[in-house]
Design an enzyme around this catalytic site. Sequence first.
Site, short mmCIF file in Angstrom:
data_model
loop_
_atom_site.label_atom_id
_atom_site.label_comp_id
_atom_site.label_asym_id
_atom_site.label_seq_id
_atom_site.Cartn_x
_atom_site.Cartn_y
_atom_site.Cartn_z
N TYR A 188 8.27 -6.51 6.67
CA TYR A 188 6.57 -5.87 6.20
C TYR A 188 5.50 -7.11 6.88
O TYR A 188 5.24 -7.89 6.29
CB TYR A 188 6.70 -5.90 4.67
CG TYR A 188 5.70 -4.89 4.04
CD1 TYR A 188 4.54 -4.61 4.72
CD2 TYR A 188 5.72 -4.71 2.83
CE1 TYR A 188 3.67 -3.79 4.23
CE2 TYR A 188 5.01 -3.71 2.10
CZ TYR A 188 3.65 -3.32 2.88
OH TYR A 188 2.90 -2.40 2.28
N LYS A 205 7.27 -2.70 9.59
CA LYS A 205 6.23 -1.76 9.07
C LYS A 205 4.88 -2.81 9.15
O LYS A 205 5.01 -3.82 8.85
CB LYS A 205 6.69 -1.32 7.64
CG LYS A 205 4.98 -0.92 6.74
CD LYS A 205 5.39 -0.34 5.47
CE LYS A 205 4.25 -0.61 4.59
NZ LYS A 205 4.79 0.24 3.23
N LYS A 259 1.22 -3.07 7.94
CA LYS A 259 0.16 -2.66 6.88
C LYS A 259 -1.09 -2.45 7.73
O LYS A 259 -1.79 -3.53 8.29
CB LYS A 259 0.00 -3.73 5.78
CG LYS A 259 -1.15 -3.37 4.73
CD LYS A 259 -1.07 -2.06 4.12
CE LYS A 259 0.18 -1.79 3.23
NZ LYS A 259 0.34 -0.65 2.60
N PRO A 268 -1.80 3.09 6.82
CA PRO A 268 -3.11 2.37 6.65
C PRO A 268 -3.57 2.79 5.21
O PRO A 268 -4.76 2.98 5.05
CB PRO A 268 -3.97 3.29 7.74
CG PRO A 268 -3.03 4.61 8.03
CD PRO A 268 -1.76 4.20 7.64
N HIS A 312 9.50 1.97 -1.36
CA HIS A 312 8.24 1.39 -1.27
C HIS A 312 8.21 -0.03 -2.02
O HIS A 312 9.00 -0.44 -3.07
CB HIS A 312 7.27 2.17 -2.08
CG HIS A 312 5.93 1.52 -2.54
ND1 HIS A 312 5.54 1.02 -3.55
CD2 HIS A 312 4.80 1.06 -1.59
CE1 HIS A 312 4.43 0.43 -3.70
NE2 HIS A 312 3.79 0.37 -2.62
N SER A 313 7.47 -1.03 -1.74
CA SER A 313 7.44 -2.15 -2.53
C SER A 313 5.67 -2.66 -2.80
O SER A 313 5.10 -2.42 -1.85
CB SER A 313 8.24 -3.45 -2.08
OG SER A 313 7.60 -4.17 -1.34
N ASN A 314 5.54 -3.50 -3.76
CA ASN A 314 4.39 -4.25 -4.04
C ASN A 314 4.81 -5.42 -4.29
O ASN A 314 6.03 -5.67 -4.14
CB ASN A 314 3.87 -3.53 -5.28
CG ASN A 314 2.22 -3.48 -4.97
OD1 ASN A 314 1.65 -4.61 -4.97
ND2 ASN A 314 1.57 -2.48 -5.17
N HIS A 329 8.03 -6.91 -0.24
CA HIS A 329 7.15 -7.96 0.03
C HIS A 329 7.90 -9.18 -0.27
O HIS A 329 7.21 -10.38 -0.06
CB HIS A 329 6.09 -8.02 -1.02
CG HIS A 329 5.05 -6.73 -0.66
ND1 HIS A 329 5.30 -5.52 -0.75
CD2 HIS A 329 3.69 -6.99 -0.96
CE1 HIS A 329 4.11 -5.06 -0.55
NE2 HIS A 329 3.07 -5.92 -0.61
N ARG A 386 -4.97 -7.86 -10.79
CA ARG A 386 -5.28 -7.96 -9.59
C ARG A 386 -6.30 -7.23 -8.89
O ARG A 386 -6.68 -6.13 -9.37
CB ARG A 386 -3.91 -7.25 -8.84
CG ARG A 386 -3.83 -7.40 -7.34
CD ARG A 386 -2.68 -6.75 -6.67
NE ARG A 386 -2.85 -6.51 -5.19
CZ ARG A 386 -1.96 -6.17 -4.31
NH1 ARG A 386 -0.71 -6.05 -4.77
NH2 ARG A 386 -2.23 -5.63 -3.01
#
Length: 435
Positions: A158, A202, A204, A233, A331-333, A360, A414
């Site tokens: 990522y 990937k 960002k 994006p 997906h990840s955060n 991440h 956050r």
Amino acid sequence: MTDAPHPLTIAEIRLTPILVADPPLLNTQGVHQPYTPRLIIELVTEGGVTGLGETYGDTGYLDLARPLAAALIGRRVTDLNGLPALAAGVCGDSPDATGDDAVHAGGLRGVRTPGKLRLSVLSGFEVACLDAWGRAAGLPVHALLGGKLRDRVEYGAYLFYRWAEHPGGRGERDDWGAALDPAGVVAQARRLADTYGFTSFKLKGGVFEPAREVAAVRALAAAFPGRPLRLDPNGAWSTATSRQVADELADVLEYLEDPVGGTARMAEVAAGTRVPLATNMCVTTFDEIAEAFRRRAVQVVLCDHHYWGGLRATRELAAVCRTFGVGLSMHSNTHLGISLAAMTQVAATVPNLHHACDTHYPWQTEDVLTERIAIRDGRVDVGDAPGLGVTLDPDRLAALHRRWLADDGGLRDRDDAAAMRRADPDWTVPAVPRW
Ligand code: GKR
Ligand code: MG
């Protein structure tokens, strides 16, 4: 004489909010704060087994987690089908607004309605229940989900545009340096590939004007010929820009992720390109599937068990995607090892996982586990140890919790825009489409 409680009955739940170090990664909203909130859940059964869960730790999530934790006491960890109704009863069952304007208002996590917050909180408890149940039964979580179909789960690198350090030198230092141009992005990719063996990448995006991001993807394609590449994006582009980027990168993109915000705009882009579109923004709940699939707005759904309500919901989503011929990935955060273990356990059970998952984790140098989860050859082994197969380090947890307790700098929620204003006091999150 009263019956002894069942050993799988929940006796105690400890909720520990923490702040975890995060590098200055750039996105459409601004820049990551030096520390990100997460919530660690420890659920103890009457039989003396502890299950672990992890989810978002911002105030809104904590406010829902506390009453839900109290309501779970006395229930069994096997009572998973009853969790959504319990959560709705405890946290309030307000209906969720959907729609394209709401998607734009929601930032990187899509629309953050009360219902979605509830699912993110619930997912942490579901994982903790499964971990405890697995530990008690001597079975890995994947066995409780029907068994693994693969021994390793693939993750992708990522890549982020980033600064060398946080504004004002706040937070922890690292030695990654800045990555703000194609050469910097390729150097970052190379280091991630060398260290973890990643073979898909990937970037960002939505940070710089599209031509600059197209150049970075082109540089990646030249440096890693034939490797799967993605650009995300986060909805920053117009339909026209998205189509143009898709045309320019059609020969190298595995998929284009959320080029525009909202199902209607995604459908417009999809109709004009052969590049598959992926999303973790316009399809984030079951309610959003029908319209998106009917309009052929997305070709790949990026599931996140934190959004979708847990590991079992992830499998339900996989079944729906299979039925409609839509691809699935993850997906990840910002997250720690408990979540990576949970992602890996469920990903191992999903037949139709055709793309490397996001994570991440390499950006998180701190964890609450005794041992970090290893990523080798771009893959995480699917453990067969009971539960999630990870062990909490109470000292590390306590240290990160002390940081949370000590925070008076507004880091408990956050806020990437606030972090950006430290460098650029005039910064506001740009209106979309930005380009
Ligand atoms: O960590 O900056 C970030 C990401 O942009 C994250 O917030 C997104 O949720 O990874 C995400 C995505 O794929 O959109
Ligand atoms: Mg995304």
